[in-house]
Design an enzyme around this catalytic site. Structure first.
Site, PDB file in Angstrom:
ATOM      1  N   CYS A 115       0.813  -1.225   0.000  1.00  0.00           N
ATOM      2  CA  CYS A 115       0.000   0.000   0.000  1.00  0.00           C
ATOM      3  C   CYS A 115       0.847   1.276   0.000  1.00  0.00           C
ATOM      4  O   CYS A 115       0.355   2.346  -0.354  1.00  0.00           O
ATOM      5  CB  CYS A 115      -0.940   0.008   1.203  1.00  0.00           C
ATOM      6  SG  CYS A 115      -2.042  -1.405   1.218  1.00  0.00           S
ATOM      7  N   HIS A 252      -3.225   7.228   2.607  1.00  0.00           N
ATOM      8  CA  HIS A 252      -3.640   5.940   2.055  1.00  0.00           C
ATOM      9  C   HIS A 252      -5.058   5.655   2.529  1.00  0.00           C
ATOM     10  O   HIS A 252      -5.368   5.794   3.714  1.00  0.00           O
ATOM     11  CB  HIS A 252      -2.676   4.857   2.530  1.00  0.00           C
ATOM     12  CG  HIS A 252      -3.140   3.464   2.220  1.00  0.00           C
ATOM     13  ND1 HIS A 252      -3.648   3.117   0.983  1.00  0.00           N
ATOM     14  CD2 HIS A 252      -3.190   2.344   2.981  1.00  0.00           C
ATOM     15  CE1 HIS A 252      -3.980   1.840   0.998  1.00  0.00           C
ATOM     16  NE2 HIS A 252      -3.722   1.348   2.194  1.00  0.00           N
ATOM     17  N   ASN A 282     -10.057   0.051  -0.214  1.00  0.00           N
ATOM     18  CA  ASN A 282      -8.594   0.082  -0.159  1.00  0.00           C
ATOM     19  C   ASN A 282      -8.053  -0.479  -1.478  1.00  0.00           C
ATOM     20  O   ASN A 282      -8.138  -1.676  -1.725  1.00  0.00           O
ATOM     21  CB  ASN A 282      -8.126  -0.754   1.037  1.00  0.00           C
ATOM     22  CG  ASN A 282      -6.607  -0.765   1.185  1.00  0.00           C
ATOM     23  OD1 ASN A 282      -5.880  -0.320   0.298  1.00  0.00           O
ATOM     24  ND2 ASN A 282      -6.136  -1.285   2.295  1.00  0.00           N
TER      25      ASN A 282
END
Ligand code: ACO
Length: 325
Positions: A115, A252, A282
């Protein structure tokens, strides 16, 4: 006299057409819209079509970023694709993107920091350009993360989605008395001791399969807020700024509660935090450039604004980048 600066000339995002809502997901696995919204703030996610690969999403985002920047692939000499879900074990998805953009020149490679990949990519492209290895870069975060999910595991499959976001970085010469512009500082961190808290149980060297995502959710949560705030403070300190100077925080998009927790710990007003997790879920390395492209497109992020990008993910890896837009 002039000073060399690396700026972000344009950004773009791409989401696959198919939308999977929580309500639809609740017909596939034992979960509910209310549980997902309350725990992680996700309402829906996009899922790549059959036959649509990570490099395809990356190319769409790259084209939009190049249009926004007013450049073509002829002007690009570095492509970094941050991804955990490349089309193939090799070659790099970045070389496939290079091919699909009709390029024969420059260099292209993938970057694997899960990520945190896009933030790692920004810092890597910044150094490459500063060191004369490239002049103009496409940094892309692209994922078909849905393909790493066990769709019977409600603890992970509700969290992720597919998408891509891209940025065009280039070198400019600023007059000494010109207003500040470009990437001011970045900080990158990792600690492999945490690898089993968030990982995929497959790979070419272990099982010969691609595997599925496994996560110790509460452990990830516990580490995320502290690591995010530490690296944000470190980045601000490098550039001589404080949280109060920030116009925008683009974190994020893992989960609303992590973002709100980090924002509160940093004492950031919620209206300065860009949040797209409810519509995108996500999207791993794609989440920061997707959020960035939304906030630039809707006019929130404007020239002269001080913008903090931040991410944390598997590894653990984490990092931040401070940019004067
Ligand atoms: N639907 C309904 N119930 C669920 C679901 C679901 N999708 N998933 C788990 N549950 C249940 C569990 O089975 C458990 O039930 P039990 O008490 O009967 O055993 C209950 O919910 C609570 O489970 P916990 O894991 O303790 O739930 P928690 O409140 O910690 O929330 C969550 C889980 C949302 C994953 C949380 O730990 C979290 O946000 N962690 C961070 C994870 C994250 O964002 N990861 C993204 C990747 S990492 C990154 O990008 C930074």
């Amino acid at each position: 006299m002039t000073k060399t600066r690396i700026i972000i000339r344009g950004v773009g995002g791409y989401l696959p057409e198919k939308v999977l809502t929580n309500i639809e997901l609740a017909t596939m696995v034992d979960t509910s819209d209310a549980w997902i919204q309350q725990r992680v703030g996700i309402r829906e996610r996009h899922i790549a079509a059959e036959g649509q690969f990570t490099s395809d999403l990356a190319v769409e985002a790259a084209k939009r970023a190049m249009t926004a920047a007013g450049v073509t692939s002829d002007d690009i000499d570095l492509i970094i694709v941050a991804t955990t879900t490349p089309d193939y074990t090799f070659p790099a998805a970045a070389t496939l993107v290079q091919m699909k953009l009709g390029m024969h020149h420059g260099m292209a490679f993938d970057l694997q920091a899960v990520c945190s990949g896009f933030v790692y990519g920004i810092a890597t492209a910044d150094s490459h350009i500063k060191n004369g290895l490239a002049t103009r870069a496409l940094v892309i975060g692209a994922e078909t993360f849905s393909r790493l999910l066990d769709w019977t595991d409600r603890t992970t499959c509700v969290l992720f989605g597919d998408g891509a976001g891209a940025a065009v970085l280039e070198k400019i010469e600023l007059a000494d008395n010109a207003p500040e512009q470009g990437i001011l500082a970045s900080a990158l961190r990792s600690d492999g001791h945490h690898w089993q808290k968030l990982y995929v149980d497959g790979g070419p060297s272990t099982t010969g399969t691609i595997g599925h995502v496994h996560m110790q959710g509460p452990e990830v949560f516990r580490h995320a807020v502290g690591k995010i705030t530490d690296v944000v403070y470190a980045t601000l300190e490098k550039a001589g700024y404080t949280v109060a100077d920030l116009d925008w925080f683009v974190p994020h998009q893992a989960n609303k509660r992590i973002i709100e927790g980090a924002g509160a710990k940093l004492s950031l007003p919620p209206e300065k935090v860009v949040m797209t997790v409810s519509e995108h879920a996500n999207t791993s390395a794609a989440s920061v450039p997707l959020a960035l492209s939304v906030a630039v497109a809707d006019g929130r992020i404007k020239k002269g604004d001080l913008v903090m990008l931040e991410a944390m993910g598997g590894g653990f890896t984490w990092g931040a980048s401070l940019i004067r837009w």
